[in-house]
Design an enzyme around this catalytic site. Structure first.
Site, mmCIF file in Angstrom:
data_model
loop_
_atom_site.group_PDB
_atom_site.id
_atom_site.type_symbol
_atom_site.label_atom_id
_atom_site.label_comp_id
_atom_site.label_asym_id
_atom_site.label_seq_id
_atom_site.Cartn_x
_atom_site.Cartn_y
_atom_site.Cartn_z
ATOM 1 N N LYS A 10 4.194 0.349 8.500
ATOM 2 C CA LYS A 10 4.047 1.533 7.812
ATOM 3 C C LYS A 10 5.084 2.415 7.907
ATOM 4 O O LYS A 10 5.783 2.652 9.061
ATOM 5 C CB LYS A 10 2.555 2.371 8.402
ATOM 6 C CG LYS A 10 2.505 3.740 7.679
ATOM 7 C CD LYS A 10 1.234 4.391 8.348
ATOM 8 C CE LYS A 10 -0.063 3.871 8.179
ATOM 9 N NZ LYS A 10 -0.435 4.036 6.558
ATOM 10 N N GLY B 223 0.830 -1.184 -0.056
ATOM 11 C CA GLY B 223 -0.053 0.023 -0.120
ATOM 12 C C GLY B 223 0.718 1.310 0.215
ATOM 13 O O GLY B 223 2.106 1.072 0.501
ATOM 14 N N ARG B 224 0.388 2.268 -0.479
ATOM 15 C CA ARG B 224 1.206 3.639 -0.403
ATOM 16 C C ARG B 224 0.261 4.875 -0.314
ATOM 17 O O ARG B 224 -0.895 4.676 -1.132
ATOM 18 C CB ARG B 224 1.624 3.593 -2.021
ATOM 19 C CG ARG B 224 2.707 4.969 -2.182
ATOM 20 C CD ARG B 224 3.208 5.179 -3.468
ATOM 21 N NE ARG B 224 4.558 4.227 -3.570
ATOM 22 C CZ ARG B 224 4.431 3.182 -4.327
ATOM 23 N NH1 ARG B 224 3.313 2.792 -4.804
ATOM 24 N NH2 ARG B 224 5.595 2.533 -4.223
ATOM 25 N N GLY B 225 0.411 5.639 0.394
ATOM 26 C CA GLY B 225 -0.248 6.812 0.668
ATOM 27 C C GLY B 225 0.712 8.076 0.212
ATOM 28 O O GLY B 225 1.575 7.879 -0.017
ATOM 29 N N GLY B 226 -0.090 9.316 0.461
ATOM 30 C CA GLY B 226 0.659 10.591 0.195
ATOM 31 C C GLY B 226 1.986 10.691 1.131
ATOM 32 O O GLY B 226 2.749 11.478 0.885
ATOM 33 N N MET B 227 1.934 10.089 2.206
ATOM 34 C CA MET B 227 2.773 10.243 3.384
ATOM 35 C C MET B 227 3.682 9.084 3.622
ATOM 36 O O MET B 227 4.785 9.145 4.212
ATOM 37 C CB MET B 227 2.160 11.032 4.619
ATOM 38 C CG MET B 227 3.306 11.025 5.766
ATOM 39 S SD MET B 227 2.276 11.640 7.298
ATOM 40 C CE MET B 227 3.463 11.384 8.651
ATOM 41 N N ALA B 228 3.076 7.928 3.636
ATOM 42 C CA ALA B 228 3.751 6.827 4.271
ATOM 43 C C ALA B 228 3.621 5.724 2.978
ATOM 44 O O ALA B 228 2.593 5.591 2.151
ATOM 45 C CB ALA B 228 3.305 6.247 5.440
ATOM 46 N N ASP C 21 -10.181 11.232 9.154
ATOM 47 C CA ASP C 21 -10.374 10.893 7.683
ATOM 48 C C ASP C 21 -10.997 9.460 7.368
ATOM 49 O O ASP C 21 -10.545 8.692 6.845
ATOM 50 C CB ASP C 21 -8.842 10.625 7.222
ATOM 51 C CG ASP C 21 -8.796 10.939 5.636
ATOM 52 O OD1 ASP C 21 -9.793 11.194 5.090
ATOM 53 O OD2 ASP C 21 -7.651 10.382 5.051
#
Length: 647
Positions: free
Chosen positions: A40, A18-23, A143
């Protein structure tokens, strides 16, 4: 083969999941406890930013204090060192979390949407369970969205990223101000959009947006940009879910609209109240007065919105372009656009019409032309609306019975709440009489009326109303393999309860899981009935295998859920016969216990020693008479040769 990266001397870092904007989130392995985990890690390019670094650390600490079945657990946190090409060392914090098998709610919605209203309600109830706990612990999620909710293969709900959401930037639609992320646009609360203080009720608004999407397949507000969506959250009334999905009942409509109230003081005040109303709507029970009141106000707001459009059209017809002009200062609120700048939207009275908001980057020379075009459109709408009203009014006059007539038309009240239906019948000069009947329709709503709608009857006549009391029977589900908590939830959703819980042995099912039910699955029982559960004790009975052939004994132990260990000893018993077993037959032991078997094998042959003894030399005397020589047969321990001379 390259050795896996090791964090804290304990956690192996595996593939990216998984990938997010911060981690970034990796599949990991805890070498100390021998279990899979999710890791994470803050993106290395953000690790140089002190504000991101400190926020990530704080969120790791706060999230680690949460321990709830519907929240992804945080096991550990720490920091790794990343050495850059220039030799500089950058700290990269990481969080070790529970690895949950399943799919995100976003993946479920991408595969099939909308969901069945009952399933949508059940999923949202699980989210609200998690929020109720986190809010008691003083943590606001900030969120809530489908991508942050996991659905396990057995239907369990797990909410992720508690608190961390304050620092995660959504690459698609996230509202920011000086790098401070405050929520994802489609699920943004009005107070978040305006940059106000966020509290527990902001999470409940976001959950209402999520529930709306589960029921309809789309969020309540849609636009081309996050800023436009935020404007709608602040000033535009939400539509009813039933306008997109007719399967959504009135009660569920009311619950969603109450959760999406713009004023946080007027929406649900805590997750427990939200969940109680949601469960009541799902089970056909009465919902709270607050939710019912919001539903009525929502209908009034829609009427008011239509009146506002007509008024704007009339103003345009008079050449008063100011009705569609820029926002004034009275009652204005501040919305945070995606570039971090501040803009002032329309006053409260104009928020229902987002067309009145100034476009970002518009050409001033085009504004008069746009206003004139919009004015013409609104004028046409107003004229059409007026014609429709005239037609309806004329029809009403034509259909009106002659003055002094003793007969009236029976109003249509099917599918209305019984209180509303009775009021409508009385208003027509008739007498309602309600009777409870079993029905799959929403409890408390009229399922049938007699006389029918629009029939003319004498004033003062009786109108029979059949009111749903809910279904009177339910089918017992197959709960084999479910945990006790899962079984209770499943039965509760059907209006059934849990009866006696009995532990049973020799089930072949893991300890604590349901083995069978009474009545059997598929049986039809009255709503409110209790279903008895037989739950695995995890114990099995050791069979008697002494005297059996080894292979047969191993099979018997395996069928009982036991393991076998074999030791061979010499014996006169037939080869491969079990002579004894380490655990007494009939004993109760844990599933998977090892039983040692002593098995016969043939005895080895005994070595034989042969000894030959020679007699002392004898003197042979020759004699003219014949002699006889007697020899001991060979193979005897002593071989003696004797010569005897006859006289």
């Amino acid at each position: 083969m390259t050795a896996p990266r090791l964090l804290g001397g304990r956690y192996e870092v595996g593939e990216l999941i998984g990938r997010g904007g911060m981690a970034e989130v990796h599949l990991g392995y805890d070498t100390r406890l021998s279990r899979p985990v999710a890791i994470k890690m803050l993106r290395s390019d953000l690790a140089r930013d002190t504000s991101f670094l400190n926020r990530f650390r704080r969120e790791a600490q706060s999230a680690a204090g949460l321990n709830h079945a519907s929240i992804v657990a945080v096991y550990d946190s720490g920091e790794d060192k990343l050495v850059e090409a220039g030799g500089a060392s950058v700290p990269v914090p990481y969080i070790v979390m529970e690895y949950v098998e399943g799919r995100t709610l976003r993946e479920v919605l991408n595969e099939r949407s909308p969901l069945d209203p009952a399933e949508a309600a059940r999923i949202t109830e699980g989210i609200l369970d998690a929020l109720a706990y986190s809010h008691r612990m003083g943590i606001v999620h900030r969120d809530i969205k489908p991508a942050n909710v996991m659905v396990t293969p057995h239907g369990g709900i797990k909410v992720m990223d508690f608190g961390i959401a304050r620092a995660v930037a959504d690459a698609n639609a996230t509202m920011t101000q000086t790098q401070a992320v405050i929520g994802t646009a489609q699920y943004l609360s009005p107070e978040q959009a305006q940059g106000h203080h966020v509290d527990n009720r902001s999470d409940l608004y976001s959950t209402g947006c999520l529930l709306f999407e589960l029921l309809t397949g789309r969020p309540p507000f849609q636009a081309d940009s996050p800023v436009a969506i935020a404007y709608q959250h602040v000033g535009q009334p939400p539509p009813r879910p039933s306008s997109f999905n007719p399967e959504v009942g009135h009660a569920l409509d009311a619950v969603v609209l109450h959760a999406l109230n713009k004023d946080r003081e007027a929406r649900y005040q805590d997750a427990t109240a939200f969940r109680a109303d949601l469960q009541a709507a799902r089970l056909g029970r009465p919902i709270s007065d607050g939710a019912r009141g919001t539903a009525v106000q929502g209908a009034d707001a829609t009427v008011a919105l239509g009146a506002g459009v007509a008024a704007a059209a009339a103003a345009a017809a008079r050449g008063a372009g100011g009705a569609i002009g820029s926002a004034g200062s009275a009652g204005a609120t501040t919305v945070i656009p995606s570039d971090g700048a501040y803009e002032t939207p329309a006053p409260v009275g104009d928020r229902s019409n987002t067309a009145s908001l100034p476009a970002i980057g518009h050409d001033p020379d085009d504004e008069p032309r746009r206003r004139r075009g919009l004015a013409y459109v609104l004028l046409v709408m107003a004229v059409v609306g007026a014609l429709v009203l005239l037609v309806l009014a004329g029809k009403g006059l034509l259909d009106r019975p002659p003055q002094g007539s003793a007969q009236v038309a029976v109003p249509s009240v099917v599918d209305l709440p019984v209180e509303t239906a009775e009021a409508a019948v009385r208003a027509a000069g008739l007498v309602p009489e309600a009777t409870q009947v079993a029905s799959s329709k929403e409890v408390g709503h009229v399922v049938e009326q007699s006389p029918g709608a629009d029939e003319r009857v004498d004033r003062g006549s009786k109108v029979d109303l059949s009111v749903s009391a809910g279904p009177d029977t339910a089918e017992v589900p197959d709960l084999k393999g479910y945990s006790l908590d899962e079984a209770k939830t499943f039965l509760g959703n059907l209006g059934l309860g849990v009866g006696a819980v009995t532990k049973v042995d020799d089930s072949g099912i893991d300890e604590g899981k349901v083995v069978s039910t009474s009545p059997d699955p598929g049986s039809s029982v009255a709503v409110g009935s209790k279903v008895a559960l037989n739950v695995s004790s995890g114990l099995v009975t050791v069979p008697d295998v002494v005297g059996k052939a080894r292979n047969d004994a191993v099979d018997a132990l395996g069928n009982a859920g036991l393991r076998a260990k074999t030791t061979y000893v010499p014996s006169t018993q037939p080869e491969n016969t079990v002579l004894k077993q380490s655990v007494k037959a009939g004993s109760k032991v844990a599933d998977g216990t090892t039983v040692s078997l002593t098995v016969a094998q043939p005895a080895l042959p005994t070595p034989t020693t042969v000894t030959t003894t020679a007699a002392p030399p004898t003197t042979a005397t020759r004699s003219p008479s014949p002699t006889t020589t007697t020899a001991t047969p060979p193979g005897t321990p002593t071989a003696t040769a004797t010569t005897t001379a006859k006289p």
